[in-house]
Design a protein around this motif. Structure first.
Motif, short mmCIF file in Angstrom:
data_model
loop_
_atom_site.label_atom_id
_atom_site.label_comp_id
_atom_site.label_asym_id
_atom_site.label_seq_id
_atom_site.Cartn_x
_atom_site.Cartn_y
_atom_site.Cartn_z
N ASP A 9 0.73 -1.20 0.23
CA ASP A 9 0.04 0.01 0.10
C ASP A 9 0.77 1.35 0.03
OD1 ASP A 9 -2.74 -0.98 0.43
OD2 ASP A 9 -1.90 -1.87 2.11
N VAL A 10 2.10 1.28 0.89
CA VAL A 10 2.83 2.31 0.94
C VAL A 10 4.18 2.09 0.82
CG1 VAL A 10 3.28 4.39 2.55
CG2 VAL A 10 1.00 3.52 2.70
N ILE A 27 4.28 5.15 10.44
CA ILE A 27 3.77 4.20 9.51
C ILE A 27 3.40 2.77 10.29
CG2 ILE A 27 4.45 2.58 7.56
CD1 ILE A 27 3.75 5.11 6.51
N SER A 31 -0.48 1.74 9.86
CA SER A 31 -0.69 0.78 9.01
C SER A 31 -1.25 -0.30 9.79
CB SER A 31 0.51 0.55 8.23
OG SER A 31 1.10 1.55 7.52
N TRP A 38 3.13 -2.08 4.10
CA TRP A 38 4.35 -1.00 3.89
C TRP A 38 5.65 -1.59 3.59
CZ3 TRP A 38 8.16 0.53 7.25
CH2 TRP A 38 8.01 -0.12 8.56
N ALA A 86 3.86 -0.23 -5.43
CA ALA A 86 2.82 0.45 -4.32
C ALA A 86 1.61 1.17 -4.68
CB ALA A 86 3.68 1.24 -3.07
N ILE A 88 0.80 4.18 -3.06
CA ILE A 88 1.51 5.79 -2.78
C ILE A 88 2.89 5.62 -2.39
CG2 ILE A 88 0.61 5.48 -0.43
CD1 ILE A 88 -0.05 8.68 -0.90
N ILE A 90 5.45 7.62 -0.45
CA ILE A 90 6.02 8.87 0.45
C ILE A 90 7.33 9.34 0.33
CG2 ILE A 90 6.14 9.56 2.86
CD1 ILE A 90 4.03 7.78 3.82
N VAL A 380 2.29 11.30 6.83
CA VAL A 380 1.84 9.93 6.86
C VAL A 380 0.31 9.75 6.81
CG1 VAL A 380 1.65 7.85 8.53
CG2 VAL A 380 4.10 9.06 8.05
N ALA A 383 -1.02 10.72 3.40
CA ALA A 383 -0.59 9.55 2.49
C ALA A 383 -1.63 8.47 2.54
CB ALA A 383 0.71 8.97 2.86
N LEU A 384 -2.10 8.20 3.69
CA LEU A 384 -2.95 7.25 4.14
C LEU A 384 -4.23 7.61 3.81
CD1 LEU A 384 -1.74 5.72 7.65
CD2 LEU A 384 -1.15 5.08 5.23
#
Length: 435
Positions: A9-10, A27, A31, A38, A86, A88, A90, A380, A383-384
């Protein structure tokens, strides 16, 4: 966004840098709560492994299985491979003027969302000019300024607009940073911030041409116009001396407000940004520093001096050495916002009021450790939010400032629950005699 299967995901790119290091515990925390996968990315697999080991001790959680991706901003294929893995990225690799675009380009090509903490107007506006349409084609979001620059101020204005029952005409912001022991919080700021400021001011002339291309149509001049006070002055809302803030907050907020006007037919809020110094001697020192800085930044030789000796040219505010954890833990900040407008709402965004503003509102955004604590919480959670509340983001994707991107999401509420607090100070009627 691309429908391809993604393992993660990240991904935190630049995870062993100072900002990246402070993002990882967050994270892991968020997460786990959201059941997201991640990973970390950077140039050195060994350094990433070592840092994950350090992070294990801090979080008390085994990170042995966290995926490690080797990627380098000078190797386009490694960036694209990272982006493919991913939903996204960061991006913690600055200065973004030099290292930001290759990551954005890779994300756009691979249909991957992207956030960063840039406070560099030239970079942010160039990315909007070059990649907004392409990001829309892919249905992805590219969002900069997701740290202390400029979520507290940009989302602070959004917070005022939501709380103001009527039409907000103008907002003035007052930023203050300090340490609990009374020392300046500047010593708790990373060298990268200084580096970005040097290049930002040194090449500020680029902005005029860039903005002519990005914003070919001027916004209407709404009245009453909010004046800029260029000389040091006092304000009843805050303690200390108030000076114009030359950071990126104003340009970011203005981009957000322009988008509200152009895309949502809402009257744009005028804004001026300031910062606070407690003593007049600090004001004198800052004015001397500002003069020296502005002269040297215009020339390559001067920029080299500023970058080589930040302690001398910033009176100790900045250093090439990373700030200690003890110093950054003591750092605090607040952004006080004061707005004026009307209780009444006119039918059209271009309609002019025939009476002076009759209502005022004030709010404060505050938190700990602006350089790494608040910045990393903002980054963070931003992003989420992109990947968990995509339906509340501007439709179709694009390159946006955070205020416009997150206006309809729960990001403000999430931040408020995680030590970046938003509160209304007062809301009152203005006397007719004010004008």
């Amino acid at each position: 966004m691309s429908k391809m299967t993604r393992d993660l995901d990240v991904i935190v790119f630049g995870a062993t840098g100072f900002t990246g290091k402070h993002c990882l515990p967050l994270i892991e925390k968020f997460s786990k709560k959201l059941q997201l996968k991640w990973g970390v990315a950077g140039r050195s697999e060994q350094k990433l492994k070592e840092f994950l080991g350090q992070c294990e001790k801090q979080t008390g959680t085994s990170l042995e299985k966290v995926p490690i991706i080797v990627a380098n901003v000078q190797d386009e294929e490694t960036l694209r491979e990272m982006a493919r893995k991913a939903r996204i990225i960061i991006n913690c690799c600055g200065p973004y003027r030099f290292f930001g675009e290759p990551v954005v380009k890779a994300c756009v090509e691979e249909g991957t969302h992207h956030v960063d903490v840039s406070g560099e107007p030239q970079y942010m506006e160039t990315m909007q000019l070059k990649y907004h349409s392409k990001a829309q084609e892919k249905g992805i979001y590219i969002i900069s300024a997701c740290g202390f620059d400029s979520i507290p101020s940009d989302l602070g204005v959004i917070f005022l607009q939501k709380k103001f029952n009527g039409t907000l005409n103008s907002v003035t912001t007052f930023m203050e940073a300090w340490e609990e022991d009374g020392a300046t919080a500047g010593s708790a700021v990373n060298y990268g911030t200084w580096e970005s400021a040097v290049y930002g001011l040194g090449f500020a002339n680029e902005l005029r041409t860039l903005r002519t291309q990005l914003f070919p149509t001027r916004l209407p001049s709404f009245k009453p116009k909010l004046p800029l006070k260029t000389v040091p002055h006092k304000n009843d809302l805050v303690e200390g001396w108030v000076l114009p803030f030359l950071g990126s907050d104003k340009s970011v907020i203005r981009r957000t407000q322009r988008l509200f006007y152009e895309k949502d037919s809402k009257r744009p809020v005028q804004v001026e940004t300031y910062f606070i110094l407690k003593s007049f001697m600090s004001v004198i020192g800052m004015m001397i520093l500002g003069l020296i800085f502005s002269i040297l930044a215009k020339f390559e030789f001067g920029r080299n001096l500023l970058l080589k000796y930040p302690e001398k040219f910033s009176f100790g505010f900045f250093s090439r050495d990373p700030p200690s954890e003890e110093r950054i833990a003591k750092a605090r900040f607040s952004v006080t916002l004061y707005g004026e407008g009307w209780k009444e709402t006119l039918p059209d965004a271009n309609d002019e009021y025939t009476t002076p503003p009759n209502k005022a509102i004030a709010a404060k955004v505050k938190g700990k450790n602006p350089g790494y604590g608040a910045t990393c919480v903002c980054l963070v959670l931003a992003a989420l939010t992109v990947i968990t509340e995509t339906d509340k983001m501007p439709p179709g994707g694009g390159v946006y400032p955070p205020g416009y991107a997150f206006a309809k999401t729960s990001l403000i509420e999430q931040l408020d629950q995680n030590e970046v607090n938003f509160e209304v100070l007062f809301e009152k009627d203005l006397p007719a005699s004010k004008y």
